[in-house]
Design an enzyme around this catalytic site. Structure first.
Site, mmCIF file in Angstrom:
data_model
loop_
_atom_site.group_PDB
_atom_site.id
_atom_site.type_symbol
_atom_site.label_atom_id
_atom_site.label_comp_id
_atom_site.label_asym_id
_atom_site.label_seq_id
_atom_site.Cartn_x
_atom_site.Cartn_y
_atom_site.Cartn_z
ATOM 1 C CD GLU A 26 60.516 25.969 29.074
ATOM 2 O OE1 GLU A 26 61.097 24.967 28.608
ATOM 3 O OE2 GLU A 26 60.936 26.583 30.074
ATOM 4 C CB VAL A 107 64.025 30.304 28.090
ATOM 5 C CG1 VAL A 107 63.854 31.818 28.002
ATOM 6 C CG2 VAL A 107 63.247 29.740 29.288
ATOM 7 C CB SER A 139 71.556 29.624 29.987
ATOM 8 O OG SER A 139 70.462 29.356 29.131
ATOM 9 C CB THR A 140 71.658 30.136 24.445
ATOM 10 O OG1 THR A 140 72.679 29.161 24.353
ATOM 11 C CG2 THR A 140 71.636 30.959 23.181
ATOM 12 C CG ASP A 141 67.450 30.202 28.534
ATOM 13 O OD1 ASP A 141 67.432 29.680 27.397
ATOM 14 O OD2 ASP A 141 66.982 29.648 29.556
ATOM 15 C CE LYS A 158 64.013 24.417 39.700
ATOM 16 N NZ LYS A 158 63.763 24.215 38.273
#
Ligand code: PSU
Ligand code: MN
Length: 308
Positions: A26, A107, A139-141, A158
Site C-alpha cells: 500500500e 488497505v 473504515s472501508t478496509d 492499533k
C-alpha cells in the site's frame, strides 16, 4: 480491468506473465503514515525484503490520476514529496482519476487495484477498523476485506481502534483472522491484545491450504493474516496505551474526524512516543513483507497452484 486507468510497470507485467510470486504494497503509509525521509526508506526496504525472498514487490499508488501497479524510484520520490496527496480508499479513485491527482492507496484502495491486476497477496502494517472516538466511524478496509478474495498480511490493528468491535465486524463479514504462530490477535506495537484470532496457523503452506479451503466454498472474503511484531521491538502496553489514549483525546478536542482521523492519530503517536513507535512501525512492516513474500511463493508453487 479498464486498462486506460492503470499503468503496470514492466517488472510487474513480466511477473504476471511468468506467474512469479508478487506482493502488493500500500502507499497511504508513504503519503499519510510516515514522515519524510523515513517513508521513502521504508518503501525501499520493504521492496528489498520482498526481492530477497525471491518475490516481486508491487507498490500501488495514484500518480497524475493513473493507478500505478509497481513504481520506479523516481515515482516513489514524487509520491513521497507530493503536495496534498489524496488518501485513496475505494470511493476516492474516480475523483483522483478525473482530477489527475497523486495519492496513496489505503488497505481498501490497494486491495481494489491489486485484485484488478490479478495479485493475490498483500502486505501492510495495520488495517483500519471501527474507531473508538464515539461517533460512527468504520473504515472501508473492513468492507474490502469482506468482499475481496486476497491474503492480507498485517500486524493486527492499533489500539487506536475499538479492537473487539473490529473483530466482531470481521466475524460478521466472514473474514477469517489467522494468527501466524500465535493464538492472540496482535495489537500492532504489541504482540498481545487479550483477544483471540479465529484460527492459528504456523506455516505459509498451512495458510495457503487454508485460503484454498475457504475460497473452494465460494466465499469471497479475504484471509487476514496477523503477524505479531518481533519480540525485541514490541512496545509494552503500559507504555503505548497512554500515548494512544492521549492521541485519541487530542483528536476529539480538535474535532478531527473522517479521513483525517487515522493520519492525525498516527502522527500524534509518533510525536508522543519520540520516535520509539516509528522504529517499531518500520520493523513490523518489513516483517510483514517477508511473510507475505513467503506466502506468495507458496501460492504460485506447484503445490499452491494446484491448491489456490
Ligand atoms: N492504521 C495504521 N497505519 C496506517 C493506516 C491505518 O496503523 O497507515 C492507514 C492504512 O492505509 C489504512 C488506512 O488502510 O489508514 C485506514 O484509514 P481509514 O480509517 O480512514 O479508513
Ligand atoms: Mn473513517
Amino acid at each position: 480491468m479498464n486498462n486506460s486507468h492503470f499503468i503496470i510497470s514492466p517488472e510487474i507485467l513480466r511477473a504476471l506473465e511468468l506467474a512469479l510470486p508478487i506482493v502488493a504494497l500500500e502507499s497511504t503509509v508513504i503519503t499519510h503514515g510516515l514522515p519524510i525521509p523515513q517513508n521513502i526508506k521504508l518503501a525501499q526496504d520493504m521492496e528489498a525484503k520482498i526481492h530477497e525472498q525471491g518475490a516481486v514487490p508491487a507498490t500501488i499508488a495514484l500518480l497524475d490520476g493513473k493507478i500505478r501497479i509497481g513504481i520506479s524510484q523516481g515515482e516513489l520520490d514524487k509520491l513521497a514529496k507530493a503536495k496534498d496527496p489524496v488518501k485513496v480508499s475505494r470511493r476516492d479513485f474516480a475523483r483522483a482519476i478525473v482530477k489527475k491527482l497523486d495519492g496513496g492507496t489505503t488497505v481498501a484502495g490497494t486491495m481494489l487495484a491489486a485484485q484488478q491486476a490479478g495479485i493475490r497477496v498483500f502486505a501492510t502494517g495495520g488495517i483500519g477498523g471501527v474507531h473508538r472516538e464515539g461517533h460512527l466511524d468504520i473504515s472501508t478496509d473492513l468492507q474490502a476485506l469482506a468482499d475481496t478474495p486476497m491474503i492480507v498480511v498485517c500486524a493486527g490493528a492499533k489500539s487506536i481502534l475499538d479492537l473487539p468491535a473490529t473483530l466482531e465486524y470481521l466475524e460478521t463479514m466472514a473474514v477469517p483472522v489467522v494468527g501466524y504462530q500465535t493464538d492472540e490477535f496482535p495489537a500492532f506495537f504489541s504482540r498481545t491484545s487479550g483477544l483471540n484470532v479465529s484460527v492459528r496457523l504456523d506455516t505459509p503452506e498451512e495458510i495457503v491450504s487454508f485460503a484454498k479451503a475457504h475460497w473452494d466454498l465460494g466465499l469471497k472474503s479475504a484471509i487476514l493474516v496477523t503477524n505479531p511484531i518481533p519480540e525485541a521491538y514490541s512496545l509494552p502496553n503500559e507504555e503505548i496505551d497512554p500515548i494512544i489514549a492521549k492521541a485519541s483525546e487530542d483528536a476529539q478536542s480538535r474535532d478531527i474526524h473522517g479521513q483525517a482521523l487515522t493520519p492525525f492519530l498516527l502522527q500524534r503517536i509518533n510525536e508522543l512516543s519520540k520516535g520509539r513507535s516509528l522504529r517499531s512501525n518500520l520493523i513490523l512492516l518489513e516483517n510483514n513483507a517477508v511473510l507475505a513474500a513467503k506466502i506468495a511463493k507458496v501460492v504460485v508453487s506447484g503445490q499452491g497452484r494446484k491448491n489456490v
